[in-house]
Design an enzyme around this catalytic site. Structure first.
Site, PDB file in Angstrom:
ATOM      1  N   ASP A  30      80.262 -50.876  66.644  1.00 17.34           N
ATOM      2  CA  ASP A  30      79.123 -51.504  66.605  1.00 17.34           C
ATOM      3  C   ASP A  30      78.071 -51.668  65.009  1.00 17.34           C
ATOM      4  O   ASP A  30      78.295 -50.425  64.476  1.00 17.34           O
ATOM      5  CB  ASP A  30      78.192 -51.486  67.775  1.00 17.34           C
ATOM      6  CG  ASP A  30      77.107 -52.101  68.092  1.00 17.34           C
ATOM      7  OD1 ASP A  30      77.332 -52.757  69.108  1.00 17.34           O
ATOM      8  OD2 ASP A  30      76.139 -52.485  67.170  1.00 17.34           O
ATOM      9  N   GLN A  95      71.708 -58.916  77.137  1.00 17.44           N
ATOM     10  CA  GLN A  95      72.730 -59.502  76.075  1.00 17.44           C
ATOM     11  C   GLN A  95      72.436 -60.459  75.291  1.00 17.44           C
ATOM     12  O   GLN A  95      71.745 -61.289  75.314  1.00 17.44           O
ATOM     13  CB  GLN A  95      73.872 -60.452  77.290  1.00 17.44           C
ATOM     14  CG  GLN A  95      75.145 -60.946  76.484  1.00 17.44           C
ATOM     15  CD  GLN A  95      75.941 -61.551  77.830  1.00 17.44           C
ATOM     16  OE1 GLN A  95      75.477 -61.837  78.805  1.00 17.44           O
ATOM     17  NE2 GLN A  95      77.012 -61.815  77.099  1.00 17.44           N
ATOM     18  N   HIS A 101      81.447 -58.224  76.147  1.00 12.63           N
ATOM     19  CA  HIS A 101      82.014 -57.250  75.487  1.00 12.63           C
ATOM     20  C   HIS A 101      81.560 -55.984  75.980  1.00 12.63           C
ATOM     21  O   HIS A 101      80.336 -55.893  77.103  1.00 12.63           O
ATOM     22  CB  HIS A 101      81.331 -57.121  74.105  1.00 12.63           C
ATOM     23  CG  HIS A 101      79.786 -57.482  74.070  1.00 12.63           C
ATOM     24  ND1 HIS A 101      79.169 -58.887  74.094  1.00 12.63           N
ATOM     25  CD2 HIS A 101      78.742 -56.794  74.017  1.00 12.63           C
ATOM     26  CE1 HIS A 101      77.724 -58.650  74.366  1.00 12.63           C
ATOM     27  NE2 HIS A 101      77.657 -57.328  73.937  1.00 12.63           N
TER      28      HIS A 101
END
Ligand code: AMP
Length: 115
Positions: A30, A95, A101
């Protein structure tokens, strides 16, 4: 999908160091890690969210959750102490990227309830 950032990563139009790849899945760190280990695992196929995943996506999602995530958790050294898997879904679910994901978070104690 043309303007989806995660499709671009999956199709290698945007360079990202992949921690895992197979025919249907990629995983990468990330950009804004929320824990010492913070990896995103995504299907290469564009699925906007868990809400619209259809029956034919079942095997892919089971593969991600039952095989890819445990493998990555072991490789990244968080399997033994524990980790968290998060799938933010929709606006109130937090989200921000509209491509399914799975967040794999570990390396610190997680709090409950989440923010
Ligand atoms: P969510 O808020 O659940 O939709 O999560 C989206 C995540 O994608 C966030 O944690 C972002 O930091 C992460 N993110 C967005 N763009 C990128 C990128 N290009 N590479 C890696 N992570 C990204």
């Amino acid at each position: 999908m043309a303007d989806c950032i995660f499709c671009k990563i999956a199709q290698k139009e945007i360079t990202s160091a992949l921690l895992y790849e197979d025919n249907g899945v990629v995983a990468f760190k990330d950009l804004e890690p929320q824990a010492p280990v913070h990896v995103l695992i995504i299907p290469k196929k564009h699925i906007a969210s868990l809400l619209v995943a259809c029956p034919e996506d079942r095997a892919l999602i089971a593969h991600i959750t039952c095989e890819v995530i445990p493998k990555l958790a072991r490789e990244l050294g968080v399997a033994e102490k524990g980790f968290r898997v998060v799938v933010n879904t929709g606006e109130e679910g937090g989200q921000s990227v509209k491509h399914l994901h799975f967040h794999l978070l570990g390396g610190r104690s997680m709090q409950w309830p989440p923010g």
